[in-house]
Scaffold this motif. Structure first.
Motif, PDB file in Angstrom:
ATOM      1  N   LEU A  75       0.831  -1.223   0.000  1.00 14.90           N
ATOM      2  CA  LEU A  75       0.000   0.000   0.000  1.00 14.90           C
ATOM      3  C   LEU A  75       0.855   1.257   0.000  1.00 14.90           C
ATOM      4  O   LEU A  75       0.518   2.249  -0.659  1.00 14.90           O
ATOM      5  CB  LEU A  75      -0.933  -0.014   1.212  1.00 14.90           C
ATOM      6  CG  LEU A  75      -2.353  -0.455   0.897  1.00 14.90           C
ATOM      7  CD1 LEU A  75      -3.220  -0.457   2.141  1.00 14.90           C
ATOM      8  CD2 LEU A  75      -2.989   0.464  -0.156  1.00 14.90           C
ATOM      9  N   TRP A  76       1.941   1.237   0.761  1.00 14.89           N
ATOM     10  CA  TRP A  76       2.848   2.401   0.738  1.00 14.89           C
ATOM     11  C   TRP A  76       3.253   2.709  -0.710  1.00 14.89           C
ATOM     12  O   TRP A  76       3.210   3.866  -1.145  1.00 14.89           O
ATOM     13  CB  TRP A  76       4.126   2.110   1.546  1.00 14.89           C
ATOM     14  CG  TRP A  76       4.022   2.387   3.006  1.00 14.89           C
ATOM     15  CD1 TRP A  76       3.925   1.465   4.008  1.00 14.89           C
ATOM     16  CD2 TRP A  76       4.035   3.675   3.649  1.00 14.89           C
ATOM     17  NE1 TRP A  76       3.866   2.093   5.223  1.00 14.89           N
ATOM     18  CE2 TRP A  76       3.941   3.443   5.041  1.00 14.89           C
ATOM     19  CE3 TRP A  76       4.121   4.984   3.182  1.00 14.89           C
ATOM     20  CZ2 TRP A  76       3.923   4.480   5.964  1.00 14.89           C
ATOM     21  CZ3 TRP A  76       4.103   6.019   4.106  1.00 14.89           C
ATOM     22  CH2 TRP A  76       3.999   5.761   5.475  1.00 14.89           C
ATOM     23  N   LEU A  77       3.636   1.659  -1.434  1.00  9.36           N
ATOM     24  CA  LEU A  77       4.112   1.880  -2.805  1.00  9.36           C
ATOM     25  C   LEU A  77       2.995   2.409  -3.699  1.00  9.36           C
ATOM     26  O   LEU A  77       3.190   3.320  -4.504  1.00  9.36           O
ATOM     27  CB  LEU A  77       4.676   0.583  -3.401  1.00  9.36           C
ATOM     28  CG  LEU A  77       5.877  -0.043  -2.673  1.00  9.36           C
ATOM     29  CD1 LEU A  77       6.382  -1.261  -3.438  1.00  9.36           C
ATOM     30  CD2 LEU A  77       7.019   0.970  -2.510  1.00  9.36           C
ATOM     31  N   ASP A 101      12.058   2.163   0.273  1.00  4.20           N
ATOM     32  CA  ASP A 101      11.947   2.020  -1.186  1.00  4.20           C
ATOM     33  C   ASP A 101      10.686   2.653  -1.768  1.00  4.20           C
ATOM     34  O   ASP A 101      10.402   2.484  -2.945  1.00  4.20           O
ATOM     35  CB  ASP A 101      12.018   0.536  -1.583  1.00  4.20           C
ATOM     36  CG  ASP A 101      10.865  -0.267  -1.006  1.00  4.20           C
ATOM     37  OD1 ASP A 101      10.113   0.280  -0.174  1.00  4.20           O
ATOM     38  OD2 ASP A 101      10.707  -1.445  -1.393  1.00  4.20           O
ATOM     39  N   CYS A 102       9.909   3.382  -0.961  1.00  2.00           N
ATOM     40  CA  CYS A 102       8.703   3.991  -1.563  1.00  2.00           C
ATOM     41  C   CYS A 102       9.009   5.377  -2.124  1.00  2.00           C
ATOM     42  O   CYS A 102       8.150   6.019  -2.707  1.00  2.00           O
ATOM     43  CB  CYS A 102       7.529   4.016  -0.584  1.00  2.00           C
ATOM     44  SG  CYS A 102       7.680   5.258   0.682  1.00  2.00           S
ATOM     45  N   GLY A 103      10.236   5.818  -1.950  1.00  2.00           N
ATOM     46  CA  GLY A 103      10.684   7.041  -2.620  1.00  2.00           C
ATOM     47  C   GLY A 103      10.155   8.324  -2.020  1.00  2.00           C
ATOM     48  O   GLY A 103      10.171   9.372  -2.665  1.00  2.00           O
ATOM     49  N   LEU A 104       9.685   8.281  -0.777  1.00  2.00           N
ATOM     50  CA  LEU A 104       9.167   9.502  -0.152  1.00  2.00           C
ATOM     51  C   LEU A 104      10.216  10.102   0.780  1.00  2.00           C
ATOM     52  O   LEU A 104      11.010   9.391   1.390  1.00  2.00           O
ATOM     53  CB  LEU A 104       7.887   9.199   0.635  1.00  2.00           C
ATOM     54  CG  LEU A 104       6.716   8.649  -0.181  1.00  2.00           C
ATOM     55  CD1 LEU A 104       5.520   8.369   0.715  1.00  2.00           C
ATOM     56  CD2 LEU A 104       6.326   9.625  -1.297  1.00  2.00           C
ATOM     57  N   HIS A 105      10.182  11.416   0.857  1.00  2.00           N
ATOM     58  CA  HIS A 105      11.125  12.157   1.691  1.00  2.00           C
ATOM     59  C   HIS A 105      10.399  12.571   2.972  1.00  2.00           C
ATOM     60  O   HIS A 105       9.312  13.144   2.910  1.00  2.00           O
ATOM     61  CB  HIS A 105      11.579  13.388   0.905  1.00  2.00           C
ATOM     62  CG  HIS A 105      12.510  14.271   1.659  1.00  2.00           C
ATOM     63  ND1 HIS A 105      13.874  14.070   1.666  1.00  2.00           N
ATOM     64  CD2 HIS A 105      12.267  15.357   2.420  1.00  2.00           C
ATOM     65  CE1 HIS A 105      14.433  15.017   2.424  1.00  2.00           C
ATOM     66  NE2 HIS A 105      13.482  15.796   2.892  1.00  2.00           N
ATOM     67  N   ARG A 106      10.993  12.255   4.136  1.00  2.00           N
ATOM     68  CA  ARG A 106      10.336  12.567   5.406  1.00  2.00           C
ATOM     69  C   ARG A 106      10.578  14.040   5.759  1.00  2.00           C
ATOM     70  O   ARG A 106      11.711  14.474   5.896  1.00  2.00           O
ATOM     71  CB  ARG A 106      10.895  11.665   6.505  1.00  2.00           C
ATOM     72  CG  ARG A 106      10.231  11.807   7.843  1.00  2.00           C
ATOM     73  CD  ARG A 106      10.815  10.749   8.781  1.00  2.00           C
ATOM     74  NE  ARG A 106      10.340  10.879  10.138  1.00  2.00           N
ATOM     75  CZ  ARG A 106      10.851  11.709  11.035  1.00  2.00           C
ATOM     76  NH1 ARG A 106      11.848  12.500  10.703  1.00  2.00           N
ATOM     77  NH2 ARG A 106      10.363  11.745  12.260  1.00  2.00           N
ATOM     78  N   ALA A 145       2.071   6.014  -2.739  1.00  2.00           N
ATOM     79  CA  ALA A 145       3.136   6.937  -3.195  1.00  2.00           C
ATOM     80  C   ALA A 145       3.002   7.163  -4.703  1.00  2.00           C
ATOM     81  O   ALA A 145       3.205   8.279  -5.201  1.00  2.00           O
ATOM     82  CB  ALA A 145       4.510   6.376  -2.839  1.00  2.00           C
ATOM     83  N   ALA A 146       2.643   6.106  -5.421  1.00  2.00           N
ATOM     84  CA  ALA A 146       2.515   6.233  -6.873  1.00  2.00           C
ATOM     85  C   ALA A 146       1.367   7.167  -7.254  1.00  2.00           C
ATOM     86  O   ALA A 146       1.392   7.800  -8.311  1.00  2.00           O
ATOM     87  CB  ALA A 146       2.303   4.852  -7.503  1.00  2.00           C
ATOM     88  N   GLU A 147       0.352   7.268  -6.403  1.00  2.00           N
ATOM     89  CA  GLU A 147      -0.806   8.127  -6.720  1.00  2.00           C
ATOM     90  C   GLU A 147      -0.577   9.588  -6.325  1.00  2.00           C
ATOM     91  O   GLU A 147      -1.439  10.432  -6.559  1.00  2.00           O
ATOM     92  CB  GLU A 147      -2.073   7.609  -6.010  1.00  2.00           C
ATOM     93  CG  GLU A 147      -2.537   6.229  -6.450  1.00  2.00           C
ATOM     94  CD  GLU A 147      -2.862   6.144  -7.943  1.00  2.00           C
ATOM     95  OE1 GLU A 147      -3.224   7.160  -8.546  1.00  2.00           O
ATOM     96  OE2 GLU A 147      -2.717   5.035  -8.494  1.00  2.00           O
TER      97      GLU A 147
END
Ligand code: SAM
Length: 308
Positions: free
Chosen positions: A259-261, A284-289, A264-266
């Motif tokens: 779901l994270w992936l 690996d979901c490519g999000l920056h905190r 993130a894609a949406e």
């Protein structure tokens, strides 16, 4: 039966009927346990019980996505709600009265939520995120509360957007699997119990234990509520803000990771994903905190943040 609604005309200083704007400052401290209290804990020895498997199967939900322990804790409460003395009776009731499946699911998927739940996160949204959204001049802003329960989370964001003068530019969507929760969200009528125990003291103008606060049409009319299984259905992006809070904790790691992936894609590049306190994005979901529970998808719109 629909609870009676106190009818007053909300003026410009009123968010809820009967709740002046100045009182909103108190709301972040309040949260609500919406559904049944937890039943006695019970750990399954070999996966989900036959009862839970049957219930989820009949509801069309993939039980393998959920943590067994979380489901097992709810089984006794679910059986009680069905009026069953044991799992065999529960199975029989589900078989004979399929119309009771939604309320049985309702008692298993906990809908704990509240207005401005987790005060520090909402403080950050107000001071950090809303100003960034305001910079996106002229653009339509899309906000999705995924697994929104009874809607207080999305209404909280809507109030902040309204205060910032951004609401007219926003599309707001809340989704959840439980139709009963969504019906309450759509009605926009919240009882004292939805605000938590301190309600009486914090809001003395509340005339009593009955239903009191009705979301004004300026807010309620701007939100769309949709019944969706988040494990199988995404709301098509790109979204500027996705709130996905306090659902991942009920999922097995593989389902939560998937779901994270997908969430993130949406997101729009530069868009934000807001989570619960206990949830952390996988690397690996490519999000920056940006802050605790606040993530951003890298992209042109996020440059100002990284430069800061
Ligand atoms: C604890 S509540 C969180 C509500 C809100 N996001 C918050 O943090 O205040 C979890 C919600 O996830 C919803 N949920 C669980 N599984 C779901 C699924 N497969 N699809 C959509 N919603 C689901 C439940 O119905 C419940 O309303």
């Amino acid at each position: 039966m629909e609870p009676p609604v106190q009818k007053t005309n909300p003026g410009p200083n009123v968010y809820f009927e009967g709740l002046p704007r100045g009182r909103m400052a108190a709301i972040p401290r309040l949260s609500t346990r919406i559904l049944n209290r937890a039943g006695p804990a019970r750990t399954p020895e070999d996966g989900s019980s036959e009862f839970m498997k049957a219930l989820f199967g009949k509801a069309g939900l993939d039980i393998s996505g959920y943590r067994n322990a979380a489901l097992a804790r709810r089984e006794a409460a679910c059986l009680r709600g069905l009026g069953a003395r044991n799992a065999a009776e529960g199975l029989e009731i589900l078989r004979r009265f399929p119309e009771r499946i939604p309320s049985a699911i309702d008692s298993v998927l906990l809908g704990v939520t509240g207005f401005f739940r987790d005060g520090p996160i909402f403080s950050y949204l107000k001071s950090g995120l809303i100003p960034l959204l305001r910079e996106r001049r002229g653009e339509r802003l899309r906000v999705w509360s995924a697994a929104c329960s009874t809607g207080q989370e999305l209404y909280s964001v809507a109030m902040m957007l309204e205060e910032a003068g951004l609401l007219d530019r926003c599309e707001l969507v809340g989704t959840d699997f439980r139709p009963e929760a969504l019906a309450l969200a759509k009605a926009g009528v919240f009882h004292g119990a939805h605000f938590g125990k301190t309600k009486q003291a914090e809001f003395p103008e509340n005339p009593g234990p009955g239903p009191v606060w009705k979301m004004p049409a300026t807010l309620a009319g701007r939100v769309e509520w949709r019944c969706r299984d988040l494990l199988t259905e995404m709301e098509a992006g790109p979204w500027d803000v996705i709130l996905w809070r306090n659902m991942g904790i009920y999922l097995v790691p593989a389902a939560a990771h998937a779901l994270w992936l997908r969430l993130a894609a949406e997101l729009r590049p530069g868009g934000f994903l807001i989570t619960g306190k206990a949830e952390q994005a996988p690397a690996d979901c490519g999000l920056h905190r940006l802050a605790p529970s606040v993530y951003q998808k890298p992209g042109p719109l996020s440059q100002s943040i990284y430069a800061a």
